[in-house]
Scaffold this motif. Structure first.
Motif, mmCIF file in Angstrom:
data_model
loop_
_atom_site.group_PDB
_atom_site.id
_atom_site.type_symbol
_atom_site.label_atom_id
_atom_site.label_comp_id
_atom_site.label_asym_id
_atom_site.label_seq_id
_atom_site.Cartn_x
_atom_site.Cartn_y
_atom_site.Cartn_z
ATOM 1 N N ARG A 21 0.683 -1.061 -0.183
ATOM 2 C CA ARG A 21 -0.092 -0.172 0.049
ATOM 3 C C ARG A 21 0.711 1.391 0.125
ATOM 4 O O ARG A 21 0.541 2.264 -0.746
ATOM 5 N N PHE A 22 1.967 1.232 0.728
ATOM 6 C CA PHE A 22 2.852 2.457 0.923
ATOM 7 C C PHE A 22 3.354 2.461 -0.392
ATOM 8 O O PHE A 22 3.700 3.707 -0.967
ATOM 9 N N HIS A 23 3.864 1.495 -1.306
ATOM 10 C CA HIS A 23 4.425 1.437 -2.400
ATOM 11 C C HIS A 23 3.869 1.935 -3.486
ATOM 12 O O HIS A 23 4.218 2.628 -4.435
ATOM 13 N N ALA A 57 11.183 7.583 5.368
ATOM 14 C CA ALA A 57 9.702 8.286 6.108
ATOM 15 C C ALA A 57 8.592 7.756 4.961
ATOM 16 O O ALA A 57 8.873 7.861 3.810
ATOM 17 N N LEU A 58 7.666 7.475 5.954
ATOM 18 C CA LEU A 58 6.447 7.211 5.124
ATOM 19 C C LEU A 58 5.275 7.815 5.558
ATOM 20 O O LEU A 58 5.147 7.989 6.737
ATOM 21 N N PRO A 59 4.249 8.078 4.844
ATOM 22 C CA PRO A 59 3.073 8.908 5.268
ATOM 23 C C PRO A 59 2.231 8.134 6.232
ATOM 24 O O PRO A 59 1.747 7.244 6.150
ATOM 25 N N ALA A 94 -6.474 3.484 -1.202
ATOM 26 C CA ALA A 94 -5.078 2.929 -1.048
ATOM 27 C C ALA A 94 -4.572 3.059 0.382
ATOM 28 O O ALA A 94 -3.476 2.384 0.421
ATOM 29 N N ASP A 95 -5.278 3.645 0.979
ATOM 30 C CA ASP A 95 -4.405 3.849 2.498
ATOM 31 C C ASP A 95 -4.781 2.342 3.501
ATOM 32 O O ASP A 95 -5.409 1.465 3.101
ATOM 33 N N ILE A 96 -4.061 2.690 4.492
ATOM 34 C CA ILE A 96 -3.770 1.542 5.565
ATOM 35 C C ILE A 96 -4.746 1.939 6.784
ATOM 36 O O ILE A 96 -4.267 3.295 7.230
ATOM 37 N N ALA A 97 -5.552 1.390 7.369
ATOM 38 C CA ALA A 97 -6.058 1.735 8.745
ATOM 39 C C ALA A 97 -5.539 0.880 9.753
ATOM 40 O O ALA A 97 -5.567 -0.591 9.608
ATOM 41 N N LEU A 98 -4.941 1.268 10.710
ATOM 42 C CA LEU A 98 -4.349 0.605 11.883
ATOM 43 C C LEU A 98 -5.091 0.877 13.032
ATOM 44 O O LEU A 98 -5.004 2.033 13.716
ATOM 45 N N GLY A 99 -6.087 0.125 13.569
ATOM 46 C CA GLY A 99 -6.768 0.509 14.637
ATOM 47 C C GLY A 99 -6.353 -0.620 15.845
ATOM 48 O O GLY A 99 -5.825 -1.736 15.967
ATOM 49 N N PHE A 172 10.955 -4.691 3.598
ATOM 50 C CA PHE A 172 10.410 -5.060 2.305
ATOM 51 C C PHE A 172 10.694 -4.011 1.122
ATOM 52 O O PHE A 172 10.845 -4.305 0.142
ATOM 53 N N PHE A 173 10.781 -2.976 1.723
ATOM 54 C CA PHE A 173 11.158 -1.701 0.948
ATOM 55 C C PHE A 173 12.731 -1.903 0.110
ATOM 56 O O PHE A 173 13.053 -1.321 -0.548
ATOM 57 N N GLU A 174 13.377 -2.383 1.050
ATOM 58 C CA GLU A 174 14.723 -2.681 1.015
ATOM 59 C C GLU A 174 15.240 -3.914 0.276
ATOM 60 O O GLU A 174 16.497 -3.932 -0.313
ATOM 61 N N GLN A 175 14.285 -4.781 -0.161
ATOM 62 C CA GLN A 175 14.503 -5.813 -0.910
ATOM 63 C C GLN A 175 14.113 -5.777 -2.599
ATOM 64 O O GLN A 175 12.708 -5.792 -2.650
ATOM 65 N N PRO A 176 15.004 -5.578 -3.265
ATOM 66 C CA PRO A 176 14.542 -5.509 -4.636
ATOM 67 C C PRO A 176 13.527 -6.688 -5.160
ATOM 68 O O PRO A 176 13.700 -7.726 -4.903
ATOM 69 N N GLY A 177 12.215 -6.097 -5.935
ATOM 70 C CA GLY A 177 11.526 -7.021 -6.415
ATOM 71 C C GLY A 177 10.550 -7.356 -5.593
ATOM 72 O O GLY A 177 9.464 -8.159 -6.194
ATOM 73 N N VAL A 178 10.463 -7.235 -4.181
ATOM 74 C CA VAL A 178 9.535 -7.904 -3.290
ATOM 75 C C VAL A 178 8.246 -7.077 -3.479
ATOM 76 O O VAL A 178 7.048 -7.525 -3.101
ATOM 77 N N LEU A 179 8.130 -5.981 -3.800
ATOM 78 C CA LEU A 179 7.068 -5.180 -3.920
ATOM 79 C C LEU A 179 6.368 -5.095 -5.291
ATOM 80 O O LEU A 179 5.618 -4.295 -5.621
ATOM 81 N N THR A 180 6.811 -5.987 -6.386
ATOM 82 C CA THR A 180 6.401 -6.130 -7.777
ATOM 83 C C THR A 180 5.095 -7.194 -7.514
ATOM 84 O O THR A 180 4.852 -7.613 -6.519
ATOM 85 N N PRO A 181 4.174 -7.101 -8.504
ATOM 86 C CA PRO A 181 2.859 -7.763 -8.606
ATOM 87 C C PRO A 181 3.246 -9.287 -8.684
ATOM 88 O O PRO A 181 2.447 -9.938 -7.985
ATOM 89 N N GLU A 182 4.313 -9.629 -9.017
ATOM 90 C CA GLU A 182 4.694 -11.150 -9.133
ATOM 91 C C GLU A 182 4.761 -11.790 -7.726
ATOM 92 O O GLU A 182 4.804 -13.031 -7.699
ATOM 93 N N VAL A 183 5.243 -11.000 -6.679
ATOM 94 C CA VAL A 183 5.668 -11.526 -5.551
ATOM 95 C C VAL A 183 4.251 -11.415 -4.625
ATOM 96 O O VAL A 183 3.565 -10.408 -4.593
#
Length: 184
Positions: A21-23, A57-59, A94-99, A172-183
């Motif tokens: 979602r952040f990506h 930093a992430l929103p 597209a956002d994330i809710a954390l309750g 996850f952000f630091e690992q190349p390819g982890v946030l692609t649709p194939e993963v």
């Protein structure tokens, strides 16, 4: 009590979903009532202003941080709707809710998660005890339960859990390819 080692897969799944979602441009919307309201603020600060140099930093926003908005909504529409109302106005699909709820039965956290689900947000809950009503929600994407009836223990497990969430999202952000649709 939530044993994070036993919960490794659910925690990793929640983190991967959050990272996706952040990506894709989403933000984290965090909320809790009472003690968890300060946890919500802590989580938002961790994402927006990482204390570890070099981490991205992430929103993120805490729905408990603006007391004027919170009390204005509570006065007009009631305390039970303070988070749901803000989500309907401020959040996007597209956002994330954390309750966060110590016992899983907090009415306004439950309503906030429902509103988030209706909007199409990713929904993540941190609860305690047996998970309460929140754990019984049909459409909740991820629920992590600190299985203790002692609110002090639940609080400590929640703090550890949301720090793990923060760290693994960054992994996850630091690992190349982890946030692609194939993963998955």
């Amino acid at each position: 009590m939530l044993d994070l080692a036993e919960q490794a897969e659910p925690v990793a799944r929640a983190c991967h979903a959050m990272a996706l979602r952040f990506h894709r441009g989403g933000k984290l919307v965090v909320f809790g009532n009472g003690g968890p309201s300060t946890d919500a603020q802590h989580v938002a600060v961790e994402f927006v202003h990482p204390v570890i140099v070099g981490k991205r930093a992430l929103p993120a926003i805490s729905l408990t941080a603006d007391i004027a908005t919170l009390t204005g909504i509570a006065n007009r529409v009631g305390l039970a709707d303070v988070f749901a109302h803000q989500i309907r106005i401020l959040a996007e699909p597209a956002d994330i809710a954390l309750g966060i709820s110590t016992d899983g039965n907090c009415e306004n956290v439950l309503a906030g998660l429902r509103a988030a689900g209706t909007l199409g947000m990713l929904t993540v809950a941190l609860t305690g005890g047996d998970g309460g009503l929140i754990a019984g929600m049909k459409d909740l994407d991820h629920v992590l339960i600190a299985r203790s009836t002692d609110p002090r223990v639940v609080k400590e497990v929640h703090v550890t859990t949301y720090h793990v969430l923060w760290e693994l999202v960054h992994v996850f952000f630091e690992q190349p390819g982890v946030l692609t649709p194939e993963v998955a």
